[in-house]
Enzyme design. Structure first.
Site, PDB file in Angstrom:
ATOM      1  N   TYR A  14      36.220  44.775  39.996  1.00  0.00           N
ATOM      2  CA  TYR A  14      35.087  43.914  39.665  1.00  0.00           C
ATOM      3  C   TYR A  14      34.713  43.126  40.916  1.00  0.00           C
ATOM      4  CZ  TYR A  14      31.810  42.534  36.139  1.00  0.00           C
ATOM      5  OH  TYR A  14      30.653  42.392  35.416  1.00  0.00           O
TER       6      TYR A  14
ATOM      7  N   GLN B 176      49.708  32.704  45.810  1.00  0.00           N
ATOM      8  CA  GLN B 176      49.970  34.138  45.962  1.00  0.00           C
ATOM      9  C   GLN B 176      50.120  34.489  47.442  1.00  0.00           C
ATOM     10  OE1 GLN B 176      47.754  37.245  43.675  1.00  0.00           O
ATOM     11  NE2 GLN B 176      46.654  37.525  45.586  1.00  0.00           N
TER      12      GLN B 176
ATOM     13  N   ASP C  37      43.569  32.551  46.262  1.00  0.00           N
ATOM     14  CA  ASP C  37      44.838  32.637  45.532  1.00  0.00           C
ATOM     15  C   ASP C  37      45.945  32.153  46.471  1.00  0.00           C
ATOM     16  OD1 ASP C  37      44.200  34.270  42.860  1.00  0.00           O
ATOM     17  OD2 ASP C  37      42.959  35.011  44.489  1.00  0.00           O
TER      18      ASP C  37
ATOM     19  N   GLU D 143      31.606  39.206  46.536  1.00  0.00           N
ATOM     20  CA  GLU D 143      31.508  38.937  47.976  1.00  0.00           C
ATOM     21  C   GLU D 143      32.850  38.427  48.537  1.00  0.00           C
ATOM     22  OE1 GLU D 143      29.635  39.587  51.061  1.00  0.00           O
ATOM     23  OE2 GLU D 143      28.561  40.351  49.324  1.00  0.00           O
TER      24      GLU D 143
ATOM     25  N   HIS E  14      35.924  39.557  47.691  1.00  0.00           N
ATOM     26  CA  HIS E  14      36.648  40.794  48.029  1.00  0.00           C
ATOM     27  C   HIS E  14      36.033  41.446  49.267  1.00  0.00           C
ATOM     28  CE1 HIS E  14      37.200  40.816  43.453  1.00  0.00           C
ATOM     29  NE2 HIS E  14      38.436  40.789  43.881  1.00  0.00           N
TER      30      HIS E  14
ATOM     31  N   VAL F 279      35.481  32.511  49.599  1.00  0.00           N
ATOM     32  CA  VAL F 279      34.022  32.678  49.589  1.00  0.00           C
ATOM     33  C   VAL F 279      33.486  32.050  48.305  1.00  0.00           C
ATOM     34  CG1 VAL F 279      32.137  34.353  49.559  1.00  0.00           C
ATOM     35  CG2 VAL F 279      34.145  34.758  50.982  1.00  0.00           C
TER      36      VAL F 279
END
Ligand code: AMP
Length: 292
Positions: free
Chosen positions: A32, A153, A150, A35, A37, A176
């Site tokens: 899904y 993470q 994240d 921008e 990613h 972003v």
């Protein structure tokens, strides 16, 4: 772009690239794509010759009452976006490919996972680290790019790679945001327009904290209180945590130093949203809110 759903095919493609003297970059995702990613893909392109991504909604990292089934998926659109952005290889395994049987061995964090998101999502980071370790074993990248969005993470993945001597460099790229300041997330899809309006209090609160920090405020309790007030002002935002921690060890700090991060998790309607900011070096997307 090669689209591969089998592990042996990925290994072959990567080996062929390596034999040609190319370096391998990797961006794991749950699809899904947005921008955020795609910015990781751009960064990966700067760092490696072959850019590989994975698209896989990892069941191991979802709790029993979480949104695994509802998690948004659109593989066709993802593959178009990835190809347009110059991805060379997309690995799109199904559950049977990655977990042909229930795993007997997992990557379990000993520290760092019991706080922030880990406190409310037991087992989440074990699921994340286990799938990332598997994906690293399959793709064998020279460099892998993760998002600051994240934050916990990214800290745990750096520690996994250091503690288990995995031969991969970890890069963390800035969060972003949409023009209104909301950090991009696949889960923003769940928000109604009213919920989205309330969710803007997250980035507003973080921007206020940076403003206070720039005016000389260093007391973590005051910075956190300011963020909480912004969230509470919005109404309908349930706070899971707001913490000011060191980005090194995720320990809460009393005084916010140059490595301090304010991290937030809230629930707006049924949607859990996270965000964070490095007080001394906020992501560029927050600057307009900070100065506005
Ligand atoms: P996900 O698909 O949500 O598992 O995220 C895949 C990768 O994209 C992770 O490294 C995330 O930290 C990163 N990511 C997600 N949202 C953003 C964002 N708004 N900005 C930058 N990176 C992000």
């Amino acid at each position: 772009m090669l689209v591969l759903d089998g592990i042996p095919a990925v290994r072959n493609a990567v080996r062929a690239a390596r034999d040609d003297g190319r370096t391998i970059g990797f961006v794991p995702t749950m699809g899904y794509l947005h921008e955020g990613h795609l910015s990781l893909i751009d960064r990966c392109r700067e760092l490696a010759d072959l850019v590989a991504i994975s698209i896989y909604v990892n069941p191991l990292q979802f709790g029993p009452d979480e949104d695994y089934d509802a998690y948004p998926r659109d593989l066709e659109r993802d593959l178009e976006l990835a190809e347009d952005r110059g991805v060379d290889l997309a690995f799109t395994p199904d559950d049977d490919e990655l977990y042909p049987e229930s795993p007997a061995v997992a990557v379990t964090p000993r520290r760092l996972a019991d706080r922030l998101c880990g406190a409310g999502r037991p087992g989440h980071f074990e699921g994340v680290l286990t799938v990332v370790a598997k994906l690293f074993g399959i793709v064998q990248p020279d460099v892998a790019v993760f998002g600051q969005k994240d934050f916990q993470q990214s800290v745990l993945i750096r520690r996994m790679v250091a503690d288990l001597n995995m031969p991969v460099r970890i890069e963390v790229a800035p969060t972003v945001r949409d023009p209104d300041g909301l950090a991009m997330s696949s889960r923003n899809e769940y928000l109604s327009s009213g919920e989205r309006e309330r969710a803007l209090s997250i980035s507003r609160g973080l921007a206020e904290a940076v403003r206070a920090y720039r005016s000389g405020e260093r007391h973590a309790g005051s910075l956190v209180a300011g963020v909480r007030e912004a969230l509470e002002r919005a109404g309908g935002v349930r706070i899971e945590y707001v913490d000011c921690v060191s980005s090194e060890d995720l320990e809460p700090v009393q005084e916010a130093g140059s490595d301090a991060v304010i991290a937030v998790a809230v629930h707006v309607g049924g949607t859990r949203l996270i965000d964070n900011v490095r007080l001394a070096a906020p992501d560029p997307g927050l600057e307009r809110l900070i100065s506005g």
